[in-house]
Write an enzyme that holds these catalytic residues in place. Structure first.
Site, mmCIF file in Angstrom:
data_model
loop_
_atom_site.group_PDB
_atom_site.id
_atom_site.type_symbol
_atom_site.label_atom_id
_atom_site.label_comp_id
_atom_site.label_asym_id
_atom_site.label_seq_id
_atom_site.Cartn_x
_atom_site.Cartn_y
_atom_site.Cartn_z
ATOM 1 N N ASP A 284 -16.754 -1.474 38.758
ATOM 2 C CA ASP A 284 -17.140 -0.631 39.880
ATOM 3 C C ASP A 284 -18.658 -0.407 39.775
ATOM 4 O O ASP A 284 -19.299 -0.725 38.775
ATOM 5 C CB ASP A 284 -16.352 0.697 39.876
ATOM 6 C CG ASP A 284 -16.354 1.355 41.242
ATOM 7 O OD1 ASP A 284 -15.495 2.211 41.496
ATOM 8 O OD2 ASP A 284 -17.219 0.999 42.063
HETATM 9 C C1 GLC Z 1 -17.949 2.549 45.073
HETATM 10 C C2 GLC Z 1 -16.461 2.757 44.932
HETATM 11 C C3 GLC Z 1 -15.651 1.503 45.065
HETATM 12 C C4 GLC Z 1 -16.345 0.554 46.026
HETATM 13 C C5 GLC Z 1 -17.652 0.120 45.376
HETATM 14 C C6 GLC Z 1 -18.447 -0.817 46.281
HETATM 15 O O1 GLC Z 1 -18.646 3.359 44.184
HETATM 16 O O2 GLC Z 1 -15.998 3.438 43.782
HETATM 17 O O3 GLC Z 1 -14.353 1.885 45.526
HETATM 18 O O4 GLC Z 1 -15.523 -0.574 46.277
HETATM 19 O O5 GLC Z 1 -18.446 1.226 45.007
HETATM 20 O O6 GLC Z 1 -18.843 -0.139 47.437
#
Ligand code: GLC
Length: 740
Positions: A284
């Site tokens: 993430d």
């Molecule tokens: C965010 C979220 C995740 C998302 C990623 C890309 O922080 O936690 O769910 O897919 O970043 O946007």
């Protein structure tokens, strides 16, 4: 019959053979490409850059980023969209780098791309996986036309704490419903093969147990037994893997002292060795770098080595792998074979998606201009919204409203046109507010020409300023019925949106009470991304409609329900608590040694509130009624390994046709470890005309009866099992059987 079965079997064997041949072919290509890549090029494949999202041109890239692509230091982009823009970058990767390895473009297509569907918690409220699979397919068709290869969805985190804003993004509190929805979404996004045009790669997230954050505070510590982890939180990810998901995303949180993005037990032992997952794991957003904040890595290089060795293959936007790990390999702190393993996984997915043979597969600008928000897409969004809406209360049969009602007053910050964007929820964007059908427009479209629609906002959604309650009361006095349209702003749920209180925000409660004092019939509609503590409304309002965030067709779908063109059929995928003090409150709880008994103080209970949910898991009313009778089990006793067949008669005992979600729960009465008082193990959504009765068949499999014993082995133990079948987790008829 036998001939047909033989033909089917031969086809299955052939298809399996083709799939095996394809995967052997891909492995050969991966190995030969890997064999000629430099270390820097390998680490480039593990690097995901983020598009520069600003108000002007969301998702564009800088010249510096394009230069990195040219140097072979980028494997993927996050949030760069558009058939032309992604093609521009893809041509740089394919034509101007030494090996021409195509890029992977990922984006958060969480509940629709340009046609925005209801939020995932609302989708789960339909209890209709086939419908949700179709919705995700439309999302994939639109996203792929928009240059996207890969979505960071489905979010499959189980959530038992509505203070956590991201409860909006998942399928609620139950592992069975969550698993069914996870698999349906993976099938919807990926199709039968991700080679198919209109398919995109799915990503089950956030692995794992992100929804178990203490106190419902986003990103907070998760600490739970392995048994709870395996029985409650892991099943939806496993269901996604079994459905063929090609990627997973590692979570921000720790579990019991080990951050997920550095957790080898989770990312390698469980995900790969136990479950056989063959795709790749992306971290993430900066969660590899955050291993330093967690305090398990002291430098970026340490964090990179920890993440890669644990099983995080691609590094989302913190550029640790591409910048720090060449040195780590050169200094022999990291074996190149670990790098090769991660690169192999990423290349495997790129080959499987056909990007080497068709790097511009999703760059048809004409298709992009014609396919978005197609009428059939909007029609499906309306159907999903209709089925996601839950009728929580309907005294005096206030609902459905008559289309020829003389005067209807719409009161509240979400009834008019000014806040219509709020109705699409989090993780959704529309270019123009007019793309969202507002409540007032949907209702105006629905009622007869002679019906007068009055409107007053009454107060702001959150701010204490702009209160016009007296004006709203004056308007409401003129009406035959009042529809109060209240709730949360879309930004009050989703990521980084935990709340310590779950009441109606701002002055909305004051507005609602003032409206109710008039004495007119009042229908409360709530737009929200989580259960709210609406106990006062539950006591004092005639009808309550839970609409969640219904997406672009919000106003139309709500009008369909309020005026009876569609009979509500939604059921709660989460428990509504009476107060925050009851949280966590979920249906599949343990009995304890002193189960709650309000006539005995020395039992597990509060002394200052009724010890029941405001509305229970699986609950939802209809404009008709259903009766459950004649629950039978195919035998009173079964041997291990046998399927248990259950039948029940369901009759529509009302005057209107309607849909009902028949739910099957079990209870393992005595086992070597404590078991929940109820566990959902099956459901069927059925349609019944007024007076019609059907016999519904449900099956409990041996796996449905399994749990993790004292040695953490998944087993089934003999004994008595109760079964409960009904229209919610508390309203059911029961029987039992004995497993030998
Ligand atoms: C965010 C979220 C995740 C998302 C990623 C890309 O922080 O936690 O769910 O897919 O970043 O946007």
């Amino acid at each position: 019959m036998i001939r047909a079965a033989l033909i089917l079997l031969i086809n299955l064997i052939l298809l399996r053979g083709i799939a095996d041949a394809q995967s052997r072919d891909i492995e050969k290509k991966v190995d030969s490409l890997l064999g000629i890549m430099t270390l820097q090029e390998k680490l480039g494949q593990l690097n995901q850059l983020g598009g520069i999202s600003d108000s002007a041109t969301p998702g564009r890239t800088s010249e510096e980023q394009v230069k990195m692509v040219r140097q072979g230091r980028v494997g993927s982009f996050l949030n760069v969209t558009g058939a032309a823009e992604t093609e521009r970058l893809q041509r740089v990767a394919v034509k101007e780098t030494r090996l021409g390895i195509p890029l992977l473009f990922g984006c958060d297509v969480i509940h629709g791309f340009k046609t925005i569907f209801p939020i995932p918690l609302a989708e789960a409220s339909t209890w209709n996986p086939e419908l949700i699979e179709r919705a995700e397919h439309i999302a994939a068709v639109e996203a792929s036309a928009g240059g996207i290869h890969w979505t960071f969805a489905p979010m499959v985190d189980i959530a038992r704490d509505p203070r956590w804003g991201r409860i909006a993004e998942g399928s609620g509190e139950d592992p069975f419903l969550g698993s069914v929805m996870a698999a349906a979404k993976v099938r919807g996004f990926q199709g039968k093969s991700i080679l198919e045009q209109g398919s995109i790669i799915a990503c089950a997230k956030h692995f794992a147990a992100y929804g178990g954050a203490e106190a419902g505070k986003d990103y907070n510590t998760v600490d739970m037994s392995e048994r709870t982890l395996r029985e409650i939180y892991l099943p939806p990810y496993k269901a996604a893997v079994d459905a063929g998901v090609w990627t997973l995303m590692s979570a921000f949180n720790e579990i019991g002292g080990v951050p997920c993005s550095g957790n080898q037990w989770l990312l390698t032992n469980v995900l790969r060795n136990e479950w056989g997952f063959k795709g790749f794991v992306v971290s993430d957003f900066e969660s590899v770098a955050e291993l330093m904040k967690h305090g398990v890595a002291s430098t970026r290089t340490d964090a990179g080595i920890l993440g890669l060795c644990a099983g995080v293959d691609m590094d989302m936007v913190d550029a640790i792998y591409v910048n720090e790990l060449v040195g780590a390999v050169r200094s022999q702190r990291l074996s190149e074979e670990m790098v090769n393993q991660a690169v192999r996984r990423v290349l495997r997915v790129k080959f499987a998606y056909g990007l080497f043979s068709a790097p511009y597969r999703n760059n048809d600008t004409l298709k992009e201009q014609t396919i978005m928000r197609a009428p059939e897409h909007l029609a499906l969004a309306r159907t999903v919204a209709q089925q996601s809406i839950i009728l929580l209360k309907n005294t005096k049969n206030v609902l459905p409203l008559g289309k020829t009602t003389k005067t209807v007053a719409l009161i509240g910050p979400f009834a008019g046109n000014e806040n219509r964007r709020e109705l699409i929820g989090s993780w959704a964007w529309v270019e123009k507010a007019e793309e969202v059908v507002s409540v007032i427009d949907g209702i105006k479209e629905k009622v007869s020409p002679g019906t007068k629609i009055l409107y007053a906002k009454g107060c702001e959604a959150v701010a204490d300023s702009g209160v016009e309650i007296e004006k709203a009361v004056r308007i409401a006095r003129q009406a035959d019925v009042v529809v109060a349209v209240l709730g949360e702003e879309s930004g009050m749920s989703g990521e980084a949106a935990s709340r310590s209180e779950l009441n109606l925000p701002g002055k909305q409660q004051e507005l609602l009470e003032a409206i109710c004092r008039i004495g007119k019939p009042v229908v409360l509609v709530i737009f929200n991304g989580r259960p709210l503590t609406i106990s006062w409304a539950a006591e004092n309002v005639d009808a309550i409609v839970e609409a969640w965030f219904p997406g672009v067709e919000a106003g139309n779908a709500l009008a369909d329900i309020l005026f009876g063109d569609v009979n509500p059929s939604g059921k709660l995928p989460v428990t509504f608590p009476r107060s925050v003090g009851q949280i966590p409150l979920y249906y599949n709880h343990k009995n304890t040694g002193r189960p709650c008994n309000d006539s005995d103080s020395f039992t597990s209970r509060y002394i200052d509130i009724p010890n029941t949910p405001l509305y229970p898991f699986g609950f939802g009313l209809s404009y008709t009624t259903f009766a459950y009778t004649n629950l039978t089990v195919s035998s009173p006793r079964f041997k291990q390994g046998q399927n248990i067949h259950i039948a029940v008669d369901v009759q529509n005992t009302g005057k209107l046709s309607g849909d009902e979600v028949v739910q099957l729960y079990i209870q393992d009465e005595v086992a070597s470890v404590t078991r929940p008082v109820k566990e959902l193990k099956g459901f069927k959504k059925i349609s019944l005309n007024a007076g019609e009765k059907k016999t519904i068949d449900l099956t409990v499999t041996p796996d449905d009866l399994s749990f993790y014993n004292l040695e953490m082995k998944k087993i089934v133990e003999p004994g008595i099992f109760k079964i409960f079948v009904g229209g919610s987790s508390i309203d059911a008829i029961s029987s039992q059987f004995t497993l030998e």
